[in-house]
Design a protein around this motif. Sequence first.
Motif, short mmCIF file in Angstrom:
data_model
loop_
_atom_site.label_atom_id
_atom_site.label_comp_id
_atom_site.label_asym_id
_atom_site.label_seq_id
_atom_site.Cartn_x
_atom_site.Cartn_y
_atom_site.Cartn_z
N MET A 1 0.81 -1.17 0.19
CA MET A 1 0.14 -0.06 -0.06
C MET A 1 0.98 1.16 -0.06
O MET A 1 0.42 2.25 -0.44
CB MET A 1 -1.03 0.04 1.23
CG MET A 1 -1.99 -0.97 1.20
SD MET A 1 -3.09 -0.85 2.73
CE MET A 1 -4.44 -2.01 2.27
N GLU A 2 1.98 1.10 0.72
CA GLU A 2 3.04 2.32 0.81
C GLU A 2 3.29 2.80 -0.71
O GLU A 2 3.55 3.76 -1.18
CB GLU A 2 4.14 1.91 1.70
CG GLU A 2 5.11 2.87 1.94
CD GLU A 2 6.20 2.51 2.77
OE1 GLU A 2 7.25 2.70 2.46
OE2 GLU A 2 5.89 1.60 3.79
N LEU A 3 3.79 1.39 -1.32
CA LEU A 3 4.32 1.74 -2.79
C LEU A 3 2.99 2.35 -3.52
O LEU A 3 3.35 3.40 -4.34
CB LEU A 3 4.64 0.46 -3.32
CG LEU A 3 5.79 -0.50 -2.67
CD1 LEU A 3 6.22 -1.46 -3.42
CD2 LEU A 3 6.89 0.62 -2.51
N ASP A 4 1.86 1.98 -3.49
CA ASP A 4 0.81 2.36 -4.22
C ASP A 4 0.45 3.72 -3.78
O ASP A 4 0.34 4.68 -4.69
CB ASP A 4 -0.34 1.74 -3.77
CG ASP A 4 -1.50 1.89 -4.85
OD1 ASP A 4 -1.22 1.42 -5.70
OD2 ASP A 4 -2.46 2.20 -4.09
N GLN A 5 0.83 4.23 -2.54
CA GLN A 5 0.65 5.55 -2.25
C GLN A 5 1.65 6.69 -2.65
O GLN A 5 1.34 7.71 -3.38
CB GLN A 5 0.62 5.72 -0.86
CG GLN A 5 -0.68 5.37 0.14
CD GLN A 5 -0.62 5.75 1.42
OE1 GLN A 5 -0.07 6.39 1.72
NE2 GLN A 5 -1.95 5.50 1.87
N TRP A 6 2.97 6.08 -2.88
CA TRP A 6 3.79 6.86 -3.42
C TRP A 6 3.48 7.22 -4.81
O TRP A 6 4.03 7.95 -5.64
CB TRP A 6 5.26 6.15 -3.58
CG TRP A 6 6.32 6.99 -4.08
CD1 TRP A 6 7.12 7.98 -3.64
CD2 TRP A 6 6.96 6.76 -5.38
NE1 TRP A 6 7.78 8.44 -4.36
CE2 TRP A 6 7.94 7.80 -5.59
CE3 TRP A 6 6.81 5.93 -6.39
CZ2 TRP A 6 8.76 7.95 -6.62
CZ3 TRP A 6 7.33 6.04 -7.57
CH2 TRP A 6 8.40 7.04 -7.81
N LEU A 7 2.82 6.03 -5.68
CA LEU A 7 2.67 6.47 -7.21
C LEU A 7 1.42 7.30 -7.35
O LEU A 7 1.21 7.95 -8.47
CB LEU A 7 2.16 4.99 -7.74
CG LEU A 7 3.41 4.13 -8.11
CD1 LEU A 7 2.80 2.64 -8.49
CD2 LEU A 7 4.12 4.82 -9.19
N ALA A 8 0.49 7.62 -6.27
CA ALA A 8 -0.58 8.49 -6.13
C ALA A 8 -0.29 10.04 -7.03
O ALA A 8 -1.12 9.91 -7.85
CB ALA A 8 -1.28 8.67 -5.09
N PRO A 9 0.65 10.60 -6.73
CA PRO A 9 0.97 11.82 -7.39
C PRO A 9 1.08 11.73 -8.80
O PRO A 9 0.92 12.61 -9.68
CB PRO A 9 2.16 12.59 -6.70
CG PRO A 9 2.66 11.66 -5.61
CD PRO A 9 1.71 10.67 -5.65
N PHE A 10 1.79 10.55 -9.29
CA PHE A 10 2.10 10.35 -10.49
C PHE A 10 0.94 9.94 -11.57
O PHE A 10 0.59 10.19 -12.60
CB PHE A 10 3.11 9.19 -10.63
CG PHE A 10 4.55 9.56 -9.90
CD1 PHE A 10 5.23 10.50 -10.62
CD2 PHE A 10 4.74 9.29 -8.62
CE1 PHE A 10 6.42 11.06 -10.11
CE2 PHE A 10 5.96 9.68 -8.11
CZ PHE A 10 6.68 10.54 -8.88
N ARG A 11 -0.05 9.26 -10.69
CA ARG A 11 -1.28 8.81 -11.36
C ARG A 11 -2.07 9.97 -11.76
O ARG A 11 -2.59 10.29 -12.62
CB ARG A 11 -2.47 8.17 -10.53
CG ARG A 11 -1.89 6.49 -10.51
CD ARG A 11 -2.95 5.67 -9.86
NE ARG A 11 -2.89 5.95 -8.31
CZ ARG A 11 -2.22 5.15 -7.43
NH1 ARG A 11 -1.36 3.97 -8.17
NH2 ARG A 11 -2.19 5.31 -6.29
N ALA A 12 -2.00 10.94 -10.60
CA ALA A 12 -2.64 12.19 -10.97
C ALA A 12 -2.05 12.91 -12.34
O ALA A 12 -2.69 13.56 -12.97
CB ALA A 12 -2.70 13.30 -9.69
#
Lengths: 116, 116
Positions: free
Chosen positions: B73-84
């Motif tokens: 989940m932590e990895l997923d959260q790091w990716l969040a701004p890039f998804r945006a």
Amino acid sequence: MTSSFEVVAEPSRRAILGLLVSSERSVGEIERALRLSQPAVSKHLRVLRDAGFVEARVEAQHRVYRLRPEPLMELDQWLAPFRAYWSKHVDALERHLDAMKQKAKTSPSKPRKKKR
Amino acid sequence: MTSSFEVVAEPSRRAILGLLVSSERSVGEIERALRLSQPAVSKHLRVLRDAGFVEARVEAQHRVYRLRPEPLMELDQWLAPFRAYWSKHVDALERHLDAMKQKAKTSPSKPRKKKR
DNA sequence: TTAGTATATACCTGTCAAGACATATAACAT
DNA sequence: ATGTTATATGTCTTGACAGGTATATACTAA
């Protein structure tokens, strides 16, 4: 340095990507923001370029780097089955979200609930 | 081996996580599935355990490993701004999705459909 | 007890990558 | 031309780590 995973394993490279997500930057700007030596920045950018994470545009005597989405999308896709997994484990999900809320408030750390 | 990113940078460890997403497994099962030596598997499991990716349960003379969601989940959260970020670059997004479709079908190339 | 199975750890070695420093290349200014 | 700025690359050293073999530990079965 084959895989996208190895590329983002390096903290300085993650920092560079984090900078570029808000706007494109020249090498010098990155260098000053991250307080790395210029050769170090150039080498990281080389790795990021070769792996497709960034691309550069020449502007006068500067090279302006910007993000490319594809490799990060690939990482995101790798995570997909795990997202499906943890959506079935709601308890863990909730503990995690609670921890996030704690962080957001900058309140003191709390021990995690022991399981089983 | 501090960060979750370094942990998943290793292909064998990603393979182990990929196995565990479908069901929990003993060390021996992982060993046979990945064709790694037993010590190699145990060492990777140690790293994964220390980083919180997996946990083990003792069952008779076996140790059965299962996934824990938090670090992923932590990895997923790091990716969040890039998804945006990439949601604002729809063209690249579409090229990427088309490439994915190609792969899925393993069929000859097809003209791309214009969207929206 | 002994033997057998399952897993973990110690030790060694080869490989690889990150950082520092020096140097090369390139564009611009004079 | 020379100098100056911006970036890239070469070389070297150091440290980390993955895998192998051998060994230790833990549990089971008789």
